[in-house]
Design a protein around this motif. Structure first.
Motif, PDB file in Angstrom:
ATOM      1  N   PHE A   1     -14.547  -1.407  13.134  1.00  0.00           N
ATOM      2  CA  PHE A   1     -13.787  -2.424  12.364  1.00  0.00           C
ATOM      3  C   PHE A   1     -12.564  -1.618  11.702  1.00  0.00           C
ATOM      4  CE2 PHE A   1     -17.750  -4.219  12.447  1.00  0.00           C
ATOM      5  CZ  PHE A   1     -17.546  -5.719  12.719  1.00  0.00           C
ATOM      6  N   PRO A   2     -11.550  -1.035  12.630  1.00  0.00           N
ATOM      7  CA  PRO A   2     -10.602  -0.091  12.243  1.00  0.00           C
ATOM      8  C   PRO A   2      -9.753  -0.619  11.265  1.00  0.00           C
ATOM      9  CG  PRO A   2     -10.309  -0.756  14.635  1.00  0.00           C
ATOM     10  CD  PRO A   2     -11.509  -1.271  13.919  1.00  0.00           C
ATOM     11  N   SER A   3      -9.486  -1.832  11.071  1.00  0.00           N
ATOM     12  CA  SER A   3      -8.748  -2.333   9.988  1.00  0.00           C
ATOM     13  C   SER A   3      -9.263  -2.651   8.526  1.00  0.00           C
ATOM     14  CB  SER A   3      -7.915  -3.600  10.301  1.00  0.00           C
ATOM     15  OG  SER A   3      -8.607  -4.327  10.513  1.00  0.00           O
ATOM     16  N   MET A   4     -10.496  -2.524   8.638  1.00  0.00           N
ATOM     17  CA  MET A   4     -11.197  -2.801   7.196  1.00  0.00           C
ATOM     18  C   MET A   4     -11.016  -1.634   6.324  1.00  0.00           C
ATOM     19  SD  MET A   4     -13.369  -5.036   6.276  1.00  0.00           S
ATOM     20  CE  MET A   4     -14.411  -5.711   7.615  1.00  0.00           C
ATOM     21  N   ILE A   5     -10.784  -1.804   5.025  1.00  0.00           N
ATOM     22  CA  ILE A   5     -10.526  -0.980   4.258  1.00  0.00           C
ATOM     23  C   ILE A   5     -11.665  -0.571   3.178  1.00  0.00           C
ATOM     24  CG2 ILE A   5      -9.360  -0.573   1.883  1.00  0.00           C
ATOM     25  CD1 ILE A   5      -7.182  -2.388   2.982  1.00  0.00           C
ATOM     26  N   LEU A   6     -12.297   0.617   3.325  1.00  0.00           N
ATOM     27  CA  LEU A   6     -13.474   0.999   2.834  1.00  0.00           C
ATOM     28  C   LEU A   6     -13.630   1.932   1.609  1.00  0.00           C
ATOM     29  CD1 LEU A   6     -15.220   2.468   6.505  1.00  0.00           C
ATOM     30  CD2 LEU A   6     -15.017   0.104   5.253  1.00  0.00           C
TER      31      LEU A   6
ATOM     32  N   LEU B   1     -27.096   1.149   8.903  1.00  0.00           N
ATOM     33  CA  LEU B   1     -25.800   1.067   9.667  1.00  0.00           C
ATOM     34  C   LEU B   1     -25.888  -0.488  10.160  1.00  0.00           C
ATOM     35  CD1 LEU B   1     -23.627   1.743  11.350  1.00  0.00           C
ATOM     36  CD2 LEU B   1     -25.008   2.458  13.339  1.00  0.00           C
ATOM     37  N   LYS B   2     -27.223  -0.861  10.422  1.00  0.00           N
ATOM     38  CA  LYS B   2     -26.880  -2.327  10.952  1.00  0.00           C
ATOM     39  C   LYS B   2     -26.672  -3.434   9.771  1.00  0.00           C
ATOM     40  CE  LYS B   2     -30.636  -5.664  12.617  1.00  0.00           C
ATOM     41  NZ  LYS B   2     -31.857  -6.134  11.525  1.00  0.00           N
ATOM     42  N   LEU B   3     -27.092  -3.139   8.539  1.00  0.00           N
ATOM     43  CA  LEU B   3     -26.550  -3.887   7.473  1.00  0.00           C
ATOM     44  C   LEU B   3     -24.998  -3.749   7.298  1.00  0.00           C
ATOM     45  CD1 LEU B   3     -26.791  -5.782   4.786  1.00  0.00           C
ATOM     46  CD2 LEU B   3     -27.355  -3.595   3.514  1.00  0.00           C
ATOM     47  N   GLY B   4     -24.645  -2.789   7.327  1.00  0.00           N
ATOM     48  CA  GLY B   4     -23.135  -2.514   7.273  1.00  0.00           C
ATOM     49  C   GLY B   4     -22.335  -3.102   8.363  1.00  0.00           C
ATOM     50  N   LEU B   5     -22.708  -3.104   9.527  1.00  0.00           N
ATOM     51  CA  LEU B   5     -22.054  -3.742  10.403  1.00  0.00           C
ATOM     52  C   LEU B   5     -22.099  -5.267  10.615  1.00  0.00           C
ATOM     53  CD1 LEU B   5     -22.919  -1.518  13.654  1.00  0.00           C
ATOM     54  CD2 LEU B   5     -20.670  -1.546  12.494  1.00  0.00           C
ATOM     55  N   SER B   6     -23.242  -5.813  10.111  1.00  0.00           N
ATOM     56  CA  SER B   6     -23.340  -7.258  10.087  1.00  0.00           C
ATOM     57  C   SER B   6     -22.489  -7.698   8.809  1.00  0.00           C
ATOM     58  CB  SER B   6     -24.720  -7.615   9.876  1.00  0.00           C
ATOM     59  OG  SER B   6     -25.531  -7.444   8.695  1.00  0.00           O
ATOM     60  N   PHE B   7     -22.372  -6.938   7.945  1.00  0.00           N
ATOM     61  CA  PHE B   7     -21.634  -7.328   6.762  1.00  0.00           C
ATOM     62  C   PHE B   7     -20.101  -7.263   7.036  1.00  0.00           C
ATOM     63  CE2 PHE B   7     -19.289  -7.526   2.671  1.00  0.00           C
ATOM     64  CZ  PHE B   7     -20.181  -8.529   1.813  1.00  0.00           C
ATOM     65  N   ALA B   8     -19.797  -6.205   7.793  1.00  0.00           N
ATOM     66  CA  ALA B   8     -18.326  -6.088   8.070  1.00  0.00           C
ATOM     67  C   ALA B   8     -17.828  -7.538   9.212  1.00  0.00           C
ATOM     68  CB  ALA B   8     -18.274  -4.894   8.882  1.00  0.00           C
ATOM     69  N   LYS B   9     -18.842  -7.555   9.878  1.00  0.00           N
ATOM     70  CA  LYS B   9     -18.671  -8.847  10.825  1.00  0.00           C
ATOM     71  C   LYS B   9     -18.512 -10.236  10.133  1.00  0.00           C
ATOM     72  CE  LYS B   9     -20.905 -10.595  14.941  1.00  0.00           C
ATOM     73  NZ  LYS B   9     -22.270 -10.698  15.659  1.00  0.00           N
ATOM     74  N   PHE B  10     -19.375 -10.301   9.013  1.00  0.00           N
ATOM     75  CA  PHE B  10     -19.466 -11.569   8.168  1.00  0.00           C
ATOM     76  C   PHE B  10     -18.110 -11.688   7.208  1.00  0.00           C
ATOM     77  CE2 PHE B  10     -20.398 -12.665   3.556  1.00  0.00           C
ATOM     78  CZ  PHE B  10     -20.499 -14.329   3.727  1.00  0.00           C
TER      79      PHE B  10
ATOM     80  N   ASN C   1     -25.793  11.491   4.731  1.00  0.00           N
ATOM     81  CA  ASN C   1     -26.011  11.289   6.295  1.00  0.00           C
ATOM     82  C   ASN C   1     -25.475   9.937   6.455  1.00  0.00           C
ATOM     83  OD1 ASN C   1     -27.925  13.384   6.679  1.00  0.00           O
ATOM     84  ND2 ASN C   1     -29.530  12.693   6.059  1.00  0.00           N
ATOM     85  N   GLY C   2     -25.379   9.209   5.449  1.00  0.00           N
ATOM     86  CA  GLY C   2     -24.635   7.710   5.526  1.00  0.00           C
ATOM     87  C   GLY C   2     -23.338   7.942   6.172  1.00  0.00           C
ATOM     88  N   ILE C   3     -22.549   9.082   6.245  1.00  0.00           N
ATOM     89  CA  ILE C   3     -21.218   9.272   6.574  1.00  0.00           C
ATOM     90  C   ILE C   3     -21.192   8.767   8.197  1.00  0.00           C
ATOM     91  CG2 ILE C   3     -19.565  11.148   7.503  1.00  0.00           C
ATOM     92  CD1 ILE C   3     -19.078  10.456   4.689  1.00  0.00           C
ATOM     93  N   GLU C   4     -22.241   9.239   8.822  1.00  0.00           N
ATOM     94  CA  GLU C   4     -22.386   8.710  10.194  1.00  0.00           C
ATOM     95  C   GLU C   4     -22.235   7.003  10.371  1.00  0.00           C
ATOM     96  OE1 GLU C   4     -21.624  10.933  12.423  1.00  0.00           O
ATOM     97  OE2 GLU C   4     -21.738  12.412  10.982  1.00  0.00           O
ATOM     98  N   TRP C   5     -22.780   6.709   9.461  1.00  0.00           N
ATOM     99  CA  TRP C   5     -22.717   4.748   9.417  1.00  0.00           C
ATOM    100  C   TRP C   5     -21.230   4.469   9.079  1.00  0.00           C
ATOM    101  CZ3 TRP C   5     -27.402   4.144   5.908  1.00  0.00           C
ATOM    102  CH2 TRP C   5     -28.613   4.633   6.390  1.00  0.00           C
ATOM    103  N   ILE C   6     -20.767   5.102   8.192  1.00  0.00           N
ATOM    104  CA  ILE C   6     -19.360   4.874   7.689  1.00  0.00           C
ATOM    105  C   ILE C   6     -18.268   4.953   8.834  1.00  0.00           C
ATOM    106  CG2 ILE C   6     -17.404   5.369   6.268  1.00  0.00           C
ATOM    107  CD1 ILE C   6     -19.376   5.906   4.238  1.00  0.00           C
ATOM    108  N   LYS C   7     -18.605   6.253   9.561  1.00  0.00           N
ATOM    109  CA  LYS C   7     -17.606   6.111  10.835  1.00  0.00           C
ATOM    110  C   LYS C   7     -17.899   5.209  11.975  1.00  0.00           C
ATOM    111  CE  LYS C   7     -17.563  11.509  10.567  1.00  0.00           C
ATOM    112  NZ  LYS C   7     -18.226  12.532  11.093  1.00  0.00           N
ATOM    113  N   GLU C   8     -18.817   5.033  12.137  1.00  0.00           N
ATOM    114  CA  GLU C   8     -19.086   3.902  12.947  1.00  0.00           C
ATOM    115  C   GLU C   8     -18.681   2.606  12.723  1.00  0.00           C
ATOM    116  OE1 GLU C   8     -20.412   4.322  15.946  1.00  0.00           O
ATOM    117  OE2 GLU C   8     -20.415   2.229  16.772  1.00  0.00           O
ATOM    118  N   ILE C   9     -18.914   2.233  11.309  1.00  0.00           N
ATOM    119  CA  ILE C   9     -18.084   0.904  10.669  1.00  0.00           C
ATOM    120  C   ILE C   9     -16.675   0.936  10.997  1.00  0.00           C
ATOM    121  CG2 ILE C   9     -17.846  -0.629   8.672  1.00  0.00           C
ATOM    122  CD1 ILE C   9     -20.606   0.479   7.906  1.00  0.00           C
TER     123      ILE C   9
END
Ligand code: PEP
Ligand code: MN
Length: 301
Positions: free
Chosen positions: A116-121, A63-72, A104-112
């Motif tokens: 970042f609601p406008s991000m296209i995943l 999750l940490k990597l996902g959030l920091s990448f989204a921020k970047f 289990n990664g679905i929970e990380w995707i939900k948090e991202i």
């Protein structure tokens, strides 16, 4: 059961696309009346004017990597992010440091998504059993090279009406790719994006490069279809120093989008550590791509 047609025969089987294929076998794919725009979210999508730059690490490692990448990428005004939690790998053995996030990664995707609601995943789908949950939580499903002709997966993904990225199998002709695309269109989903990601070739000019990006396939595919064709130089070359020139060449050749792997510390990437760009390399590439796109009256989004 699919209907039968009188004009279908295999009297002239070929490797490359014939006029008979165009009129009978890839009728939907080759219909040039098809609109070119595929909107995904917030008016963003694939079109003659916009070039989505899909980026992210190879896999969503944490999750940490996902959030920091989204921020970047949010700071760079980019909108399309890879969140791959399922990774088909060539060999069945996993190293101790590598573990696929899995369901289990679905929970990380939900948090991202929450942050970042406008991000296209974008996430790869490897099994039908994940279709429902992925459709609810991401914006685009990717069908990987190894599943290009998994027709049941194609059919169900088509019926889901989710936007789909269909990657060309590394050993297939564009005839095979467009045949697979026809399956998807016939099942009623035309939010379909094709992806060139490198093919097997006798020489790839480096022992670590497993595939060769088939740049020529981009204009060849455009000659036949209006479906967007994007390019993934990361999976083709496996070698970060080649990703930048191949990405630039793809846009110059008319690609409608890119998939670029990036990681804050490439050598620590859990899968394929030789191919991701680090953040500085990625930012430099973005500056060049913007210039190339602008010269062509297009825009990186
Ligand atoms: C990917 O994009 O992560 C991937 C596995 O790609 P491919 O199916 O092209 O190997
Ligand atoms: Mn990969």
């Amino acid at each position: 059961m699919r209907k039968s047609y009188d004009n279908i025969n295999n009297k002239f089987p070929t490797k490359d696309i014939t006029p008979d294929d165009i009129s009978n076998k890839i009728k939907l794919v080759s219909d040039k009346k098809r609109k070119k725009n595929i909107k995904i979210k917030n008016n963003l999508g694939f079109s003659n004017k916009s070039i989505p730059l899909i980026c992210g690490p190879n896999g969503l490692e944490s999750l940490k990597l996902g959030l920091s990448f989204a921020k970047f990428i949010n700071k760079l005004n980019l909108n399309f992010m890879r969140v791959h939690i399922f990774k088909p790998l060539t060999f069945p053995y996993r190293s101790r440091q590598y573990s696929e996030a899995g369901i289990n990664g679905i929970e990380w995707i939900k948090e991202i998504r929450k942050q970042f609601p406008s991000m296209i995943l974008i996430c790869e789908i490897t099994e039908l059993q994940h279709l429902e949950i992925l459709s609810k939580n991401v914006d685009i499903l990717q069908i990987g090279t190894r599943n290009m002709q998994n027709f049941e997966l194609l059919r169900e993904c088509s019926k889901s009406k989710m936007p789909l990225i269909l990657k060309r199998h590394f050993g297939s002709s564009i005839r095979d790719l467009l045949g697979a695309a026809e399956h998807i269109l016939l099942d009623g989903n035309d939010k379909l994006i094709l992806c060139e990601r490198g093919i097997v070739a006798p020489h790839t000019h480096r022992d670590t490069s497993r595939y060769m990006l088939d740049i020529q396939s981009i204009p060849a595919i455009k000659e036949i279809t209006n479906l967007p064709i994007i390019s993934d130089p990361s999976h083709a070359s496996f070698w970060a120093p080649w990703v930048t020139p191949l990405a630039k060449a793809s846009i110059a050749a008319g690609a409608d989008g890119l998939i670029i792997e990036s990681h804050p510390e490439p050598s620590k990437s859990k899968v394929d550590p030789l191919q991701p760009l680090n953040y500085n390399e990625f930012k430099k590439l973005l500056i060049s791509l913007k210039k190339i796109a602008k010269a062509d009256n297009r825009q990186i989004i």
